[in-house]
Write an enzyme that holds these catalytic residues in place. Structure first.
Site, PDB file in Angstrom:
ATOM      1  N   PRO A  19      61.444 -19.395  61.314  1.00 25.98           N
ATOM      2  CA  PRO A  19      62.056 -18.125  61.732  1.00 25.98           C
ATOM      3  C   PRO A  19      60.961 -17.123  62.071  1.00 25.98           C
ATOM      4  O   PRO A  19      60.034 -16.915  61.273  1.00 25.98           O
ATOM      5  CB  PRO A  19      62.845 -17.681  60.489  1.00 25.98           C
ATOM      6  CG  PRO A  19      62.177 -18.373  59.342  1.00 25.98           C
ATOM      7  CD  PRO A  19      61.621 -19.655  59.870  1.00 25.98           C
ATOM      8  N   MET A  20      61.051 -16.499  63.261  1.00 29.36           N
ATOM      9  CA  MET A  20      60.015 -15.547  63.690  1.00 29.36           C
ATOM     10  C   MET A  20      60.689 -14.370  64.395  1.00 29.36           C
ATOM     11  O   MET A  20      61.420 -14.570  65.366  1.00 29.36           O
ATOM     12  CB  MET A  20      59.013 -16.230  64.630  1.00 29.36           C
ATOM     13  CG  MET A  20      58.198 -17.330  63.959  1.00 29.36           C
ATOM     14  SD  MET A  20      57.096 -18.196  65.098  1.00 29.36           S
ATOM     15  CE  MET A  20      58.272 -19.209  66.008  1.00 29.36           C
ATOM     16  N   GLN A  72      68.401 -17.096  58.416  1.00 33.30           N
ATOM     17  CA  GLN A  72      67.486 -16.535  57.417  1.00 33.30           C
ATOM     18  C   GLN A  72      67.873 -15.101  57.097  1.00 33.30           C
ATOM     19  O   GLN A  72      68.034 -14.271  57.992  1.00 33.30           O
ATOM     20  CB  GLN A  72      66.026 -16.555  57.864  1.00 33.30           C
ATOM     21  CG  GLN A  72      65.126 -16.139  56.690  1.00 33.30           C
ATOM     22  CD  GLN A  72      63.655 -16.035  57.015  1.00 33.30           C
ATOM     23  OE1 GLN A  72      63.253 -15.254  57.861  1.00 33.30           O
ATOM     24  NE2 GLN A  72      62.844 -16.834  56.325  1.00 33.30           N
ATOM     25  N   CYS A 102      57.838 -12.544  54.112  1.00 32.13           N
ATOM     26  CA  CYS A 102      57.431 -11.539  55.092  1.00 32.13           C
ATOM     27  C   CYS A 102      56.643 -10.428  54.399  1.00 32.13           C
ATOM     28  O   CYS A 102      57.132  -9.828  53.435  1.00 32.13           O
ATOM     29  CB  CYS A 102      58.655 -10.962  55.804  1.00 32.13           C
ATOM     30  SG  CYS A 102      58.222  -9.706  57.037  1.00 32.13           S
ATOM     31  N   LYS A 141      62.227 -19.539  51.515  1.00 33.13           N
ATOM     32  CA  LYS A 141      60.935 -19.634  52.205  1.00 33.13           C
ATOM     33  C   LYS A 141      60.013 -18.584  51.596  1.00 33.13           C
ATOM     34  O   LYS A 141      60.356 -17.402  51.547  1.00 33.13           O
ATOM     35  CB  LYS A 141      61.094 -19.404  53.713  1.00 33.13           C
ATOM     36  CG  LYS A 141      59.793 -19.601  54.502  1.00 33.13           C
ATOM     37  CD  LYS A 141      60.019 -19.471  56.004  1.00 33.13           C
ATOM     38  CE  LYS A 141      58.780 -19.880  56.781  1.00 33.13           C
ATOM     39  NZ  LYS A 141      57.616 -19.005  56.545  1.00 33.13           N
ATOM     40  N   ASN A 213      54.392 -25.197  55.427  1.00 32.45           N
ATOM     41  CA  ASN A 213      54.345 -24.298  56.581  1.00 32.45           C
ATOM     42  C   ASN A 213      52.989 -23.582  56.584  1.00 32.45           C
ATOM     43  O   ASN A 213      52.418 -23.334  55.539  1.00 32.45           O
ATOM     44  CB  ASN A 213      55.501 -23.287  56.474  1.00 32.45           C
ATOM     45  CG  ASN A 213      55.415 -22.160  57.486  1.00 32.45           C
ATOM     46  OD1 ASN A 213      55.436 -20.985  57.124  1.00 32.45           O
ATOM     47  ND2 ASN A 213      55.320 -22.476  58.754  1.00 32.45           N
ATOM     48  N   GLY A 214      52.517 -23.275  57.802  1.00 37.66           N
ATOM     49  CA  GLY A 214      51.300 -22.484  57.920  1.00 37.66           C
ATOM     50  C   GLY A 214      50.206 -23.191  58.702  1.00 37.66           C
ATOM     51  O   GLY A 214      49.633 -24.166  58.220  1.00 37.66           O
ATOM     52  N   ARG A 236      54.250 -20.564  65.361  1.00 36.72           N
ATOM     53  CA  ARG A 236      53.691 -20.089  66.629  1.00 36.72           C
ATOM     54  C   ARG A 236      53.407 -21.208  67.624  1.00 36.72           C
ATOM     55  O   ARG A 236      53.615 -21.045  68.822  1.00 36.72           O
ATOM     56  CB  ARG A 236      52.417 -19.282  66.353  1.00 36.72           C
ATOM     57  CG  ARG A 236      52.699 -17.897  65.798  1.00 36.72           C
ATOM     58  CD  ARG A 236      51.429 -17.234  65.293  1.00 36.72           C
ATOM     59  NE  ARG A 236      50.969 -17.833  64.053  1.00 36.72           N
ATOM     60  CZ  ARG A 236      49.792 -17.592  63.494  1.00 36.72           C
ATOM     61  NH1 ARG A 236      48.948 -16.776  64.087  1.00 36.72           N
ATOM     62  NH2 ARG A 236      49.453 -18.164  62.358  1.00 36.72           N
TER      63      ARG A 236
END
Length: 337
Positions: A19-20, A72, A102, A141, A213-214, A236
């Site tokens: 989710p972004m 989310q 976030c 998350k 993630n990451g 990304r």
């Protein structure tokens, strides 16, 4: 479509698109689903306040083709989270996810996001209320820590507390979040990645589903992570180079690719683009999400330039996308790599 129908579409977290904010909009998700039938897609984070007091229909709008699709949520009030979890089921989502990662100041001030890593009991209370309110899977998350609470023991305390409330799936961004002094963008790059901590979580809690993630960019990296965890989440890289998603079904699920060329994928979007234009959506709000489709391809720069220079003009329509597509050579009929 009901939640029962939505969840019958295979939901696997082996490969997820993160989710972004401003990126994983319905327009990008529509393209992503054309490229991969198996990737689990996530909405942008939506705050509980926006859903309860704002335009609920607009925030939860999506196309049924996007399933499996997770919503989310950003929030910390258990009653509000429960209410929004019920909305997630009512609107047909496949999963409801709580954002505990976030780092922006705006969400911190509202007790949303990574600051909740310092309040595992509050997260557990919210998760418990959501589980009680919905039949959907409830996932979290989060980061591996925040400044001031960044020890292995504190991470384990967070996992154990939230798992005791009923959460079985943890999507772990393998960086801490620095809540003062770093911007959200810097928080995605500066704190070092500690993939080994996520691996250790899976070893320590084998009964839990652990998604990593990451900073993940390649399928080679995905395969390596999958030897230690249950799934991978890309952010990304999947957005800026969306053609990567066209390889997911074959590379990670052993299934035929959903599409065989970028041209085929973009043409498959034409009816949707026209539908959105008919709804009054500006073309540029759609085309900004397809800019990366021809990344690294001959003519890709001309494709992007044509969209950049023309999609924002008054009255721009589907012909602008068709003209841009004509600037990129059609491949031979075989899966591009």
């Amino acid at each position: 479509m009901t939640s029962e129908q939505a969840t019958t579409k295979a939901l696997s977290r082996r490969f997820c698109v993160a989710p972004m904010m401003d990126w994983t909009t319905p327009h990008f998700r529509y393209l992503a689903r054309i490229l991969s039938k198996r990737a689990l897609l996530y909405t942008e984070m939506v705050t509980t306040g926006a859903l309860i007091h704002g335009d609920t229909e607009r925030f939860l709008r999506h196309d049924v083709s996007e399933y499996p699709l997770a919503l989310q949520l950003g929030g910390s009030d258990a009653n509000e989270l429960a209410h929004c979890a019920r909305l997630a089921q009512q609107f047909g989502f496949s999963e409801v996810n709580l954002n505990v990662g976030c780092p922006s100041d705006r969400v911190q001030n509202n007790m949303i996001g990574a600051c909740l890593m310092g309040h595992p009991d509050k997260v557990a209370e919210g998760v418990s209320a959501m589980i009680e309110a919905t039949d959907l899977p409830v996932t979290v998350k989060h980061r591996i820590g925040i400044n001031g609470r960044e020890s292995w023991e504190e991470l384990c305390e967070f996992i154990e507390t939230v798992a005791a409330a009923g959460c079985k799936t943890f999507i772990v961004h393998a960086r801490i979040a620095v809540l003062e002094g770093l911007s959200p963008k810097e928080n995605r790059d500066i704190p070092p990645l500690k993939y080994d901590w996520v691996y250790r979580l899976k070893q320590a809690y084998p009964h839990l589903e652990i998604i990593i993630n990451g900073g993940i960019k390649t399928f080679g990296e995905c395969h390596e992570h999958l030897t230690h965890t249950d799934g991978v989440m890309l952010g990304r890289e999947a957005y800026h180079n969306p053609w990567l998603l066209a390889e997911v079904d074959a590379a990670l699920f052993g299934e035929p690719p959903a599409v065989t060329s970028r041209h085929e994928a973009l043409r498959a979007m034409f009816p949707f683009i026209q539908q959105e234009l008919d709804r009054g959506v500006y073309l540029t709000h759609i085309t900004r999400h397809i800019m990366g489709l021809f990344l690294g391809q001959p003519g890709g720069r001309q494709f992007r330039r044509h969209l950049s220079e023309n999609a924002n003009k008054p009255g721009s329509g589907l012909e602008v996308v068709e003209q841009a597509l004509a600037k990129v050579r059609e491949p031979e009929p075989s899966l591009e790599t």
